[in-house]
Write a protein that holds these residues in place. Structure first.
Motif, PDB file in Angstrom:
ATOM      1  N   UNK A 222       0.760  -1.464   0.371  1.00 16.08           N
ATOM      2  CA  UNK A 222      -0.267   0.043   0.274  1.00 16.08           C
ATOM      3  C   UNK A 222       0.989   1.659  -0.162  1.00 16.08           C
ATOM      4  N   UNK A 223       0.627   1.791  -1.038  1.00 11.51           N
ATOM      5  CA  UNK A 223       1.400   3.161  -0.878  1.00 11.51           C
ATOM      6  C   UNK A 223       0.799   4.226  -0.543  1.00 11.51           C
ATOM      7  N   UNK A 224       0.402   4.907   0.505  1.00 13.84           N
ATOM      8  CA  UNK A 224       0.180   6.286   0.732  1.00 13.84           C
ATOM      9  C   UNK A 224       0.675   7.688   0.657  1.00 13.84           C
ATOM     10  N   UNK A 225       0.477   8.414  -0.370  1.00 12.72           N
ATOM     11  CA  UNK A 225       0.773   9.958  -0.850  1.00 12.72           C
ATOM     12  C   UNK A 225       0.539  10.986  -0.334  1.00 12.72           C
ATOM     13  N   UNK A 226       1.068  11.844   0.139  1.00  9.87           N
ATOM     14  CA  UNK A 226       0.364  12.679   1.033  1.00  9.87           C
ATOM     15  C   UNK A 226       1.252  14.134   0.740  1.00  9.87           C
ATOM     16  N   UNK A 227       0.312  15.143   1.188  1.00  6.41           N
ATOM     17  CA  UNK A 227       1.416  16.262   1.779  1.00  6.41           C
ATOM     18  C   UNK A 227       2.042  15.726   3.083  1.00  6.41           C
ATOM     19  N   UNK A 228       2.905  17.671   3.585  1.00 10.22           N
ATOM     20  CA  UNK A 228       3.648  16.391   4.806  1.00 10.22           C
ATOM     21  C   UNK A 228       2.108  17.387   5.593  1.00 10.22           C
TER      22      UNK A 228
END
Length: 142
Positions: A94-100
């Motif tokens: 599971x690759x979770x991408x987000x802004x800081x």
């Protein structure tokens, strides 16, 4: 298709109707399933169904990559789906991408967050199943 999926997952026949009504917001006080043993559908029922359906349809693959973008906006129920997938998934990345953002401000379950952090710190070694990569914004020269 939803009825066939419910049958394949051994959910009661009327679960598809209750799920459809729940997801569409129709008649929220009359959402029951289970034939003679009437049960009101709950968010946890929907969560388990989503996880079961995902795992059923990805079971034939040796490796599955689930990419989730903008996870800083995910609600707590969505994080529970991720947590169940982490607990039950095989060959699943599971690759979770987000802004800081500050994890303490996120809607992620604190217990799940602790589990991830503890697994990462166990024996002073990094958890091979967890990697955190923090990227910086591009500069003008980039």
């Amino acid at each position: 298709r939803l009825v066939a999926l419910c049958k394949e997952l051994n959910y009661p026949e009327d679960f598809a109707d209750a799920l459809g009504e729940r997801m569409l917001g129709l008649h929220p006080t009359n959402i029951y399933f289970g034939g003679n043993q009437r049960k009101k559908i709950t968010p946890n029922d929907v969560l388990e169904f989503v996880v079961d359906a995902f795992l059923l349809h990805t079971a034939r693959y040796d490796f599955v990559l689930l990419a989730l973008d903008d996870v800083q906006w995910m609600d707590s129920l969505s994080w529970k789906v991720v947590q169940r997938l982490v607990d039950r998934g095989k060959g699943l990345m599971i690759l979770c991408l987000c802004r800081p953002f500050a994890m303490e401000d996120a809607s992620i379950d604190p217990g799940f967050l602790r589990q991830i952090q503890e697994e990462k710190a166990e024996n002073g070694k990094k958890n091979p199943d967890l990697s955190v990569i923090e990227l910086q914004p591009f500069t003008e020269s980039d």
